[in-house]
Design a protein around this motif. Structure first.
Motif, PDB file in Angstrom:
ATOM      1  N   VAL A  48       0.820  -1.203   0.000  1.00  0.00           N
ATOM      2  CA  VAL A  48       0.000   0.000   0.000  1.00  0.00           C
ATOM      3  C   VAL A  48       0.859   1.260   0.000  1.00  0.00           C
ATOM      4  N   ALA A  49       1.789   1.345   0.935  1.00  0.00           N
ATOM      5  CA  ALA A  49       2.616   2.542   1.063  1.00  0.00           C
ATOM      6  C   ALA A  49       3.844   2.230   1.888  1.00  0.00           C
ATOM      7  N   ALA A  50       4.888   3.036   1.723  1.00  0.00           N
ATOM      8  CA  ALA A  50       6.094   2.903   2.525  1.00  0.00           C
ATOM      9  C   ALA A  50       6.718   4.268   2.735  1.00  0.00           C
ATOM     10  N   ILE A  51       7.525   4.384   3.774  1.00  0.00           N
ATOM     11  CA  ILE A  51       8.201   5.628   4.083  1.00  0.00           C
ATOM     12  C   ILE A  51       9.587   5.343   4.620  1.00  0.00           C
ATOM     13  N   TRP A  53      12.238   6.051   7.164  1.00  0.00           N
ATOM     14  CA  TRP A  53      12.238   6.681   8.480  1.00  0.00           C
ATOM     15  C   TRP A  53      13.232   7.830   8.547  1.00  0.00           C
ATOM     16  N   SER A  54      14.348   7.692   7.838  1.00  0.00           N
ATOM     17  CA  SER A  54      15.415   8.673   7.939  1.00  0.00           C
ATOM     18  C   SER A  54      15.062  10.018   7.325  1.00  0.00           C
ATOM     19  N   ASP A  55      14.440  10.028   6.136  1.00  0.00           N
ATOM     20  CA  ASP A  55      14.189  11.307   5.474  1.00  0.00           C
ATOM     21  C   ASP A  55      12.730  11.557   5.105  1.00  0.00           C
ATOM     22  N   GLY A  56      11.842  10.605   5.375  1.00  0.00           N
ATOM     23  CA  GLY A  56      10.422  10.812   5.143  1.00  0.00           C
ATOM     24  C   GLY A  56       9.959  10.610   3.718  1.00  0.00           C
ATOM     25  N   THR A  57      10.835  10.189   2.821  1.00  0.00           N
ATOM     26  CA  THR A  57      10.421   9.927   1.445  1.00  0.00           C
ATOM     27  C   THR A  57       9.350   8.847   1.429  1.00  0.00           C
ATOM     28  N   ALA A  58       8.253   9.095   0.720  1.00  0.00           N
ATOM     29  CA  ALA A  58       7.108   8.195   0.723  1.00  0.00           C
ATOM     30  C   ALA A  58       6.860   7.582  -0.644  1.00  0.00           C
ATOM     31  N   GLY A  66      -2.769   9.956  -3.661  1.00  0.00           N
ATOM     32  CA  GLY A  66      -3.687  11.082  -3.661  1.00  0.00           C
ATOM     33  C   GLY A  66      -4.800  10.954  -2.649  1.00  0.00           C
ATOM     34  N   ARG A  67      -5.060   9.738  -2.170  1.00  0.00           N
ATOM     35  CA  ARG A  67      -6.081   9.516  -1.143  1.00  0.00           C
ATOM     36  C   ARG A  67      -5.466   9.141   0.207  1.00  0.00           C
ATOM     37  N   PHE A  68      -4.379   8.383   0.176  1.00  0.00           N
ATOM     38  CA  PHE A  68      -3.710   7.937   1.400  1.00  0.00           C
ATOM     39  C   PHE A  68      -2.418   8.706   1.591  1.00  0.00           C
ATOM     40  N   THR A  69      -2.058   8.946   2.848  1.00  0.00           N
ATOM     41  CA  THR A  69      -0.807   9.598   3.177  1.00  0.00           C
ATOM     42  C   THR A  69      -0.122   8.838   4.304  1.00  0.00           C
ATOM     43  N   ILE A  70       1.126   8.425   4.075  1.00  0.00           N
ATOM     44  CA  ILE A  70       1.904   7.776   5.118  1.00  0.00           C
ATOM     45  C   ILE A  70       2.829   8.811   5.748  1.00  0.00           C
ATOM     46  N   ALA A  99      11.355  -3.075   6.948  1.00  0.00           N
ATOM     47  CA  ALA A  99      12.515  -3.729   6.363  1.00  0.00           C
ATOM     48  C   ALA A  99      13.637  -2.714   6.239  1.00  0.00           C
ATOM     49  N   MET A 100      14.845  -3.197   5.980  1.00  0.00           N
ATOM     50  CA  MET A 100      15.999  -2.312   5.871  1.00  0.00           C
ATOM     51  C   MET A 100      16.172  -1.722   4.482  1.00  0.00           C
ATOM     52  N   GLN A 101      15.503  -2.279   3.492  1.00  0.00           N
ATOM     53  CA  GLN A 101      15.601  -1.795   2.122  1.00  0.00           C
ATOM     54  C   GLN A 101      14.213  -1.603   1.541  1.00  0.00           C
ATOM     55  N   PHE A 102      14.060  -0.585   0.695  1.00  0.00           N
ATOM     56  CA  PHE A 102      12.772  -0.322   0.075  1.00  0.00           C
ATOM     57  C   PHE A 102      12.291  -1.515  -0.739  1.00  0.00           C
TER      58      PHE A 102
END
Length: 122
Positions: A48-51, A53-58, A66-70, A99-102
């Motif tokens: 569904v979504a990922a972020i 933690w270090s820089d907030g890139t989503a 456009g409907r969901f925000t992580i 996880a440690m990698q996207f």
């Protein structure tokens, strides 16, 4: 180890909103990717979504962009999924993941929460 505990699921009418929360604890996770998967009845689990933690890139599944925000709150060690304009097809059990990698968090995450049910009625 990273422990994840979701909350905030419930029932809402189509067009409504919910905010899911995921409390994160355990081994240092500041360099991790956090995210959300969901599994609808009779369907495969899907990203569904990922972020970061270090820089907030989503990152988002196209159908929810456009409907969901992580987002994440470092002071509270919590990841959120704000879900607006909900549709019946959003009905699923939602899981917090890490996880440690996207590439891993969006495919086969290493850590999973227990899940929280989201039901959207038409």
């Amino acid at each position: 180890q990273v422990q994840l505990v979701e909350s905030g699921g419930g029932s809402v009418a189509a067009g409504g909103s919910l905010r899911l929360s995921c409390a994160v604890s355990g081994r240092s996770f500041s360099s991790y990717f956090m995210g959300w998967f969901r599994q609808a009845p009779g369907k495969e689990r899907e990203f569904v979504a990922a972020i970061s933690w270090s820089d907030g890139t989503a990152y988002y599944l196209n159908s929810v962009a456009g409907r969901f925000t992580i987002s994440r709150d470092g002071a509270k060690n919590t990841v959120y999924l704000q879900m607006n304009s909900l549709k019946p097809e959003d009905t699923a059990v939602y899981y917090c993941v890490a996880a440690m990698q996207f590439a891993v968090v969006r495919s086969i995450p290493n850590y999973w929460g227990q899940g929280t049910q989201v039901t959207v009625s038409s």
